[in-house]
Design a protein around this motif. Structure first.
Motif, PDB file in Angstrom:
ATOM      1  N   ALA A 136      68.745  58.384 -11.997  1.00 54.33           N
ATOM      2  CA  ALA A 136      69.283  59.264 -10.965  1.00 54.33           C
ATOM      3  C   ALA A 136      70.167  60.347 -11.575  1.00 54.33           C
ATOM      4  O   ALA A 136      70.178  61.474 -11.110  1.00 54.33           O
ATOM      5  N   ASN A 137      70.897  60.008 -12.648  1.00 55.02           N
ATOM      6  CA  ASN A 137      71.832  60.968 -13.216  1.00 55.02           C
ATOM      7  C   ASN A 137      71.188  61.973 -14.137  1.00 55.02           C
ATOM      8  O   ASN A 137      71.739  63.019 -14.406  1.00 55.02           O
ATOM      9  N   THR A 150      66.726  68.004  -3.707  1.00 55.41           N
ATOM     10  CA  THR A 150      66.125  66.907  -4.468  1.00 55.41           C
ATOM     11  C   THR A 150      64.609  67.000  -4.429  1.00 55.41           C
ATOM     12  O   THR A 150      63.941  66.757  -5.436  1.00 55.41           O
ATOM     13  N   ILE A 206      63.789  56.389  -6.811  1.00 50.33           N
ATOM     14  CA  ILE A 206      65.166  56.290  -7.280  1.00 50.33           C
ATOM     15  C   ILE A 206      65.905  57.617  -7.122  1.00 50.33           C
ATOM     16  O   ILE A 206      67.056  57.655  -6.676  1.00 50.33           O
ATOM     17  N   LEU A 207      65.238  58.713  -7.463  1.00 53.97           N
ATOM     18  CA  LEU A 207      65.892  60.025  -7.325  1.00 53.97           C
ATOM     19  C   LEU A 207      66.259  60.286  -5.858  1.00 53.97           C
ATOM     20  O   LEU A 207      67.363  60.741  -5.557  1.00 53.97           O
ATOM     21  N   THR A 263      66.639  57.993  -3.439  1.00 50.48           N
ATOM     22  CA  THR A 263      67.646  57.030  -2.993  1.00 50.48           C
ATOM     23  C   THR A 263      69.043  57.482  -3.405  1.00 50.48           C
ATOM     24  O   THR A 263      69.978  57.442  -2.612  1.00 50.48           O
ATOM     25  N   ALA A 264      69.155  57.942  -4.663  1.00 55.15           N
ATOM     26  CA  ALA A 264      70.464  58.399  -5.141  1.00 55.15           C
ATOM     27  C   ALA A 264      70.947  59.586  -4.303  1.00 55.15           C
ATOM     28  O   ALA A 264      72.119  59.666  -3.949  1.00 55.15           O
ATOM     29  N   ARG A 267      64.282  48.307  -4.938  1.00 61.74           N
ATOM     30  CA  ARG A 267      64.397  48.949  -6.247  1.00 61.74           C
ATOM     31  C   ARG A 267      63.546  48.199  -7.262  1.00 61.74           C
ATOM     32  O   ARG A 267      62.837  48.797  -8.057  1.00 61.74           O
ATOM     33  N   GLN A 276      70.601  54.040 -12.127  1.00 66.68           N
ATOM     34  CA  GLN A 276      71.620  55.084 -12.176  1.00 66.68           C
ATOM     35  C   GLN A 276      71.330  56.104 -13.249  1.00 66.68           C
ATOM     36  O   GLN A 276      71.517  57.296 -13.054  1.00 66.68           O
TER      37      GLN A 276
END
Lengths: 297, 318
Positions: free
Chosen positions: A292-293, B236, B197-198, B200-201, B129, A289
């Protein structure tokens, strides 16, 4: 109280469950099955280097040389770990890495959240300029500046100290923006009520705002810890004594060293991976997270 | 000494703000306390982000060496002339660009593909992940130790895999093309998870209803991906692209640890060039000039990207 209510960025999404509206026709199912196979296969391939390093570290050197790609050829032992531990000062490297990363986390979280708090809640002359300067900092490629940075630290007499590693990284513009967007999501009424009660700004910051910022703190802390633990170039320049080095710098001196000591080299690599891998396994979701943030790299 | 410097403003903040009453909340009322809160950050920012740029700019105008203290003598812009006409500098610049060209397409598209496929799985997200992102937390030196072993001729796993499929493995350490292959594969393994991860988010941000509507209209999984997921992921992708380009242009660790820029400097990236001239040849002034040329190139890339993004995507941020 629930921190989720004031969490603008960090939201937990359950894995998407498909199929309710999907027409469960054959092609869809076949596609999903194919996708699952591909991804799983790829993920397993991704784990091979870890497995390979670990298995090698447990085998005997002459056995590796004789049957390089055999997974099992009679007997595993941890002997390589003992000799890896004894032949290089891994213990000191762990301690150095740990102290440096911890200091980096404390300072980064403290000073970045303080300036973010000021930018959100305090109206001060020059605020717009401060904001612009920090925004511009997002685009400064600091890794390119090693040479002048080195000259500066030599002039300050800080070469070879923990401070030389910690200080250049802590004014982190990305961290300010993580805190800034998070603090903006905290209801202003909370702060105003505290002001009316006569609380000082420092008290509002440390006892009202910061406790509510826990998700932002953990995101910044975890990512700072990883970045700082894995930093290579700058510590390589600044820490020249073998004993004062960090894990990455120390380990890099083993690459291409004793070519026949396969097991011992892989044991060192495994020992170098373990601490952060443990942190990662414990905090997988938060780390993902955080990335991602913020998009820190 | 630094602990004091950081703790001091904090204590002062406490005193000044305690005397302030809630009534003096004018627009200018918080100037002092505001600056006190910003002071620790700004001090370190000016000292260690702005400072090196200025120091580099000054040093680049002198024939400073890195062995003796002091600036040396004034040489004007001749360091810049030397850098800009140096074949070695442009060769290393090209190596950084070549590394970017080799890795960026792979790291832009492969994680996208696998993030899309993995997001269709109802279970097991944690496993993907774990597998993809775990390498990202491994120090570069450990990655290089493991890959150097896997690239070893005869005994290495990757060398053997080439043999199994009937190919001769390239000389990973002795030939330039083999070395680029080795570094590209290592980098793909190491940093794949970050972009995964980027993506997936971003995929999880896409509303479920869009897919449901498409499914009702009879769109199959492939059409859904092509006409919903990928278009909605464009911002993205643009973010991943710029992060990837900027990070790749700054490549150092893998190439330095695995290959030492070799064979025969044929993979040496620009940061290692600065490192070598500044710390092995001790030509501080010259290396500072190279630093600033490189610095300006990097800043230009990010500013160009910002301008392009503003023009195409409007004010909304990625």
């Amino acid at each position: 109280m629930s921190t989720a209510a004031v969490t603008p960025t960090a939201t937990v999404h359950p894995p998407r469950r498909r199929g309710s509206a999907d027409r469960n026709d054959a092609s869809s199912t076949a596609f999903n099955r194919l996708a699952a196979t591909c991804v799983t296969l790829f993920a397993l391939i991704w784990l091979i280097p870890f497995a390979w390093a670990f298995i090698t570290s447990l085998r005997a050197n002459d056995d590796i040389a004789a049957n390089p790609t055999a997974f099992w050829s009679g007997g595993f032992s941890f002997a390589a770990y003992t000799s890896a531990w004894e032949s290089s000062p891994l213990g000191s490297w762990y301690v150095n890495s740990f102290i440096i990363s911890t200091l980096a986390v404390i300072f980064t979280v403290l000073i970045c959240s303080m300036v973010a708090f000021a930018l959100v809640h305090l109206d001060f002359r020059g605020k717009a300029a401060v904001f612009a300067v920090i925004l511009a900092g997002l685009m400064l490629p600091t890794e390119a500046l090693i040479l002048p940075q080195f000259m500066e630290f030599r002039a300050l007499g800080l070469l070879g100290t923990y401070w030389a590693i910690v200080l250049p990284g802590v004014a982190l513009p990305v961290a300010v923006f993580v805190f800034h967007s998070f603090i903006k999501g905290i209801p202003v009424a909370l702060v105003e009520a505290a002001r009316i009660d006569g609380a000082s700004w420092w008290r509002i910051y440390s006892q009202i705002v910061m406790p509510l910022c826990r998700p932002a703190i953990s995101a910044v802390a975890i990512l700072t810890f990883i970045t700082s633990w894995n930093a290579f170039l700058w510590p390589l320049l600044v820490l020249t004594q073998t004993k004062s080095q960090t894990i990455p710098v120390g380990l890099s001196s083993l690459v291409g060293g004793a070519a026949i000591q396969y097991a011992e080299t892989m044991a060192s690599a495994v020992l170098g991976i373990l601490p952060l891998l443990a942190v990662f396994l414990l905090l997988q979701r938060q780390i993902a997270q955080g990335v991602a943030n913020t998009g820190i790299k | 000494m630094t602990t004091g410097a950081v703790a001091l403003p904090a204590r002062k903040v406490d005193e000044t703000s305690r005397s302030a009453t809630p009534e003096d909340r004018g627009p200018r009322g918080h100037t002092k306390v505001g600056w006190l809160f910003a002071a620790p950050f700004l001090t370190l920012y000016v000292l260690f982000l702005i400072g090196p740029v200025l120091i580099g700019a000054v040093i680049s105008l002198f024939n400073t060496t890195t062995v003796t203290p002091g600036l040396g003598t004034w040489v004007g812009l001749s360091n810049y002339a030397d850098v800009l006409s140096s074949g070695d500098f442009w060769a290393s610049m090209w190596h950084s660009v070549l590394f970017t060209l080799l890795t960026t397409p792979l790291l832009l598209l492969l994680p996208l593909l696998f993030a899309i496929l993995a997001s269709r799985m109802a279970r097991g997200q944690w496993f993907y992940r774990l597998a993809f992102f775990a390498p990202f937390v491994v120090p570069s030196a450990a990655v290089c130790l493991i890959f150097a072993f896997m690239y070893t001729p005869e005994t290495g796993l990757i060398s053997n895999v080439f043999g199994w499929v009937g190919l001769t493995p390239p000389d990973f350490f002795g030939s330039t093309s083999g070395a680029w292959f080795a570094v590209t594969l290592l980098t793909l393994w190491w940093t794949f998870g970050f972009n995964f991860i980027l993506y997936t988010a971003a995929i999880q941000e896409i509303s479920e209803e869009v897919y449901e509507a498409a499914a009702i209209d009879g769109a199959g999984p492939w059409q859904q991906i092509r006409s919903i997921t990928i278009p909605l992921l464009r911002p993205t992708m643009s973010l991943v692209l710029i992060l990837q380009v900027l990070a790749s242009l700054k490549v150092f660790d893998q190439i330095y640890i695995l290959l030492a820029g070799g064979p025969n400097y044929s993979t040496r990236p620009v940061i290692q060039y600065i490192f070598d001239t500044g710390f092995t040849s001790y030509r501080g002034g010259y290396a500072a000039a190279a630093t600033l040329v490189y610095f300006v190139i990097l800043v230009t890339v990010s500013v160009l990207w910002l301008l392009i993004r503003r023009r195409t995507a409007g004010p909304q941020s990625a």
